[in-house]
Design a protein around this motif. Structure first.
Motif: not given
Length: 247
Positions: A125-132, A159-161, A190-200, A220-227
């Protein structure tokens, strides 16, 4: 001189890796491909090395945190260059692989503990917020952005993360409380590939380009939009699943 048969032979690295593979927990259907097919096998080898070195799962969690937060500090404090970006990406990828190792090591040693699971989730939880937030600081200090409005991207990503991470942890908790009878069954390769942009892990790879803002900022902006799009679709679905769980 022959070895005393009463003394157990010390396992080698390959043997420990094989045991870890056999004890691997079942993957959730449709889990992101990088985490399953790359990060988990790499983490398995870190777990084997930690086991042979006599480390505890909590020690591996601490080492993982050291790699990750070192990268986060560099993002916020060091002017970006191509070499710095590669270093950040490698630190994050190593930290993520070690994050996969602590749970595997716990299973190899006979099972984890509530304290270990708590520590792992708090560090995540700490890393996901502080990274961004570190990206926000680094961009503000060092990057000549086309528009100041782009500083809202890492803020929104934080916020999203945080929301997605909390929701997924809560999903697992409520499903376990319900006996696990309503766990996810949909999705697959197939779903594993589709959700790749949400993969940490994919986010970690993206940071290899942090030192080249002309590449990293739009990526980074594209990854944000996907998430963000994933959150918009997933959160109502998860809520409907929770309404079917008995109180």
């Amino acid at each position: 001189m022959s070895r005393d048969a009463s003394v157990p032979a010390r396992e080698d690295f390959a043997g420990v890796v094989a045991r870890l593979a056999a004890a691997q927990k079942r993957r959730a259907p449709g889990s992101p491909a990088y985490s399953i097919y790359v990060n988990r096998p790499v983490g398995r080898r870190f777990a084997a090395a930690a086991y042979l070195a006599g480390l505890t799962p909590n020690a591996v969690t601490a080492i993982s945190a050291a790699f990750t937060f070192a990268a986060i500090a560099v993002i916020a404090l060091v002017p970006p260059t191509p070499l710095v970006g590669v270093g950040i990406g490698l630190l994050l990828m190593t930290g993520y692989a070690l994050d996969a190792a602590d749970g595997q090591l716990a299973r190899l040693r006979g099972g984890g503990s509530p304290a270990g699971e708590w520590l792992d989730h708090v560090v995540d939880a700490a890393k996901l917020s502080t990274l961004h937030l570190a990206v926000l600081v680094g961009w503000f200090r060092f990057v000549d952005l086309p528009s100041p409005a782009l500083l809202l991207v890492p803020l929104g990503f934080a916020i999203v993360a945080a929301v997605l991470f909390f929701a997924m942890i809560l999903n697992d908790f409520l499903r376990r409380r319900d006996g696990g009878t309503r766990a996810r069954t949909e999705g697959g390769g197939i779903r594993s590939l589709l959700v790749l942009p949400t993969d940490y892990g994919v986010l970690c790879i993206a940071f290899l380009a942090f030192g080249a803002p002309i590449v990293f900022v739009p990526l980074y902006g594209l990854l944000f939009a996907a998430n963000a799009a994933y959150a918009v679709l997933a959160l109502p679905k998860w809520f409907r699943e929770m309404t079917r769980i008995a109180p």
